[in-house]
Each structure stands twice: as structure tokens, then as C-alpha cells.
Design an enzyme around this catalytic site. Sequence first.
Site, PDB file in Angstrom:
ATOM      1  CE  LYS A  10      -8.332 -33.883 -63.248  1.00  0.00           C
ATOM      2  NZ  LYS A  10      -8.050 -35.199 -62.596  1.00  0.00           N
ATOM      3  CG  ASN A 113      -8.587 -38.279 -64.600  1.00  0.00           C
ATOM      4  OD1 ASN A 113      -8.212 -37.111 -64.582  1.00  0.00           O
ATOM      5  ND2 ASN A 113      -9.057 -38.894 -63.540  1.00  0.00           N
ATOM      6  CG  HIS A 116     -11.898 -31.697 -60.417  1.00  0.00           C
ATOM      7  ND1 HIS A 116     -11.775 -32.542 -59.339  1.00  0.00           N
ATOM      8  CD2 HIS A 116     -12.682 -30.659 -60.007  1.00  0.00           C
ATOM      9  CE1 HIS A 116     -12.458 -32.021 -58.313  1.00  0.00           C
ATOM     10  NE2 HIS A 116     -13.008 -30.884 -58.686  1.00  0.00           N
ATOM     11  CD  GLU A 127     -13.931 -28.867 -56.104  1.00  0.00           C
ATOM     12  OE1 GLU A 127     -13.537 -29.917 -55.584  1.00  0.00           O
ATOM     13  OE2 GLU A 127     -14.537 -28.835 -57.197  1.00  0.00           O
TER      14      GLU A 127
END
Length: 138
Positions: A10, A113, A116, A127
Site C-alpha cells: 500500500k 497496514n 493487502h 483481483e
Amino acid sequence: MIEKSVVLIKPDGVERNIIGNILSCYEDNGLKIVALKLMKATREIAEKHYSQHKGKDFYEELITFITRNPLCAVIIQGEDAVARIRSINGATSPTDAAEGTIRHRYARSKTENCVHASDTVESAKEEIALWFPEVENN
Ligand SMILES: Nc1ncnc2c1ncn2[C@@H]1O[C@H](COP(=O)(O)OP(=O)(O)O)[C@@H](O)[C@H]1O
Ligand SMILES: [Mg+2]
């Protein structure tokens, strides 16, 4: 079963220059990186990716976060890759993540965090189609 999973490092991970450290965690566990790119997620792709969370109290913060800077999108392949990667990542919140996991080591908050990972083989397929439309035979 040999599986593929989508990992997103991320924007917080990219901003903090820990792409290499995070990727090493998967490679050191015998998992193989089979596609990788840096890209800034558009709001459209972010909303599709997180459609299951629409309406939740953290949703807007999550979309703003995931689109604020480039992220690193990766397809990782290996034996039981989906479950193993979820376990290498650790629990969603850094306070719950077990020692030795990526989120325990690097995550700063529930939202920021660092990583993913696909939660099922089926969602991995969706995805891959979403993040890697250019990859054939995915
Ligand atoms: N309670 C929360 N508060 C803030 N952000 C959250 C919260 N729950 C989840 N998130 C964010 O939304 C993402 C997707 O949530 P979820 O699918 O439940 O977790 P995971 O990424 O572990 O599969 C999380 O990785 C995190 O960035
Ligand atoms: Mg999830």
C-alpha cells in the site's frame, strides 16, 4: 495446490521505502513473484477492489489512503499461496498481528497496514483481472 495471490504494498509501504523488505518476506518463504508494477490507484479501481467495504465507517478513509500515492501491485505464486501470504501478512490491525508478521513489524495503524492480500483463490482471480488486465492466462 499451486495458487496465485495479489499482494498490494500500500502507499504507506512505498512512501517509507520498505518495498524490498516486504517482498523479501514472501521470497524468503519460497513464494515466487510472477508480476509486479508500481501504479497510482484511481478511485475507480480502489472502489472496485474494496467494494465489500462500501458503507463502512472506515471506507472513505481507506479509499483516500489507497489512492494518495503509488502502490506496488504484485502477483505471487506458490503452494497454498493465498493462505500462506495472509499468514505472512498477519492480522489487519498491527496490535493484533502476531510477532514476525509484516503487519506486526511495519504497520502503523488499522488503515495504514502496509499490505493487502487476496483472501480466497476466487478473489485472487478477480483481483488479478482488476489489477493486471494486461496479464494473459491469468
Ligand atoms: N476498523 C478499521 N478501521 C480502519 N481501517 C480498517 C478497519 N478495518 C479494515 N481497515 C482497512 O481496510 C482494509 C480491508 O479490510 P479487511 O478486508 O477487513 O482486512 P484485510 O486487509 O486484513 O483483509 C484493511 O487492510 C485496512 O487497511
Ligand atoms: Mg480483506
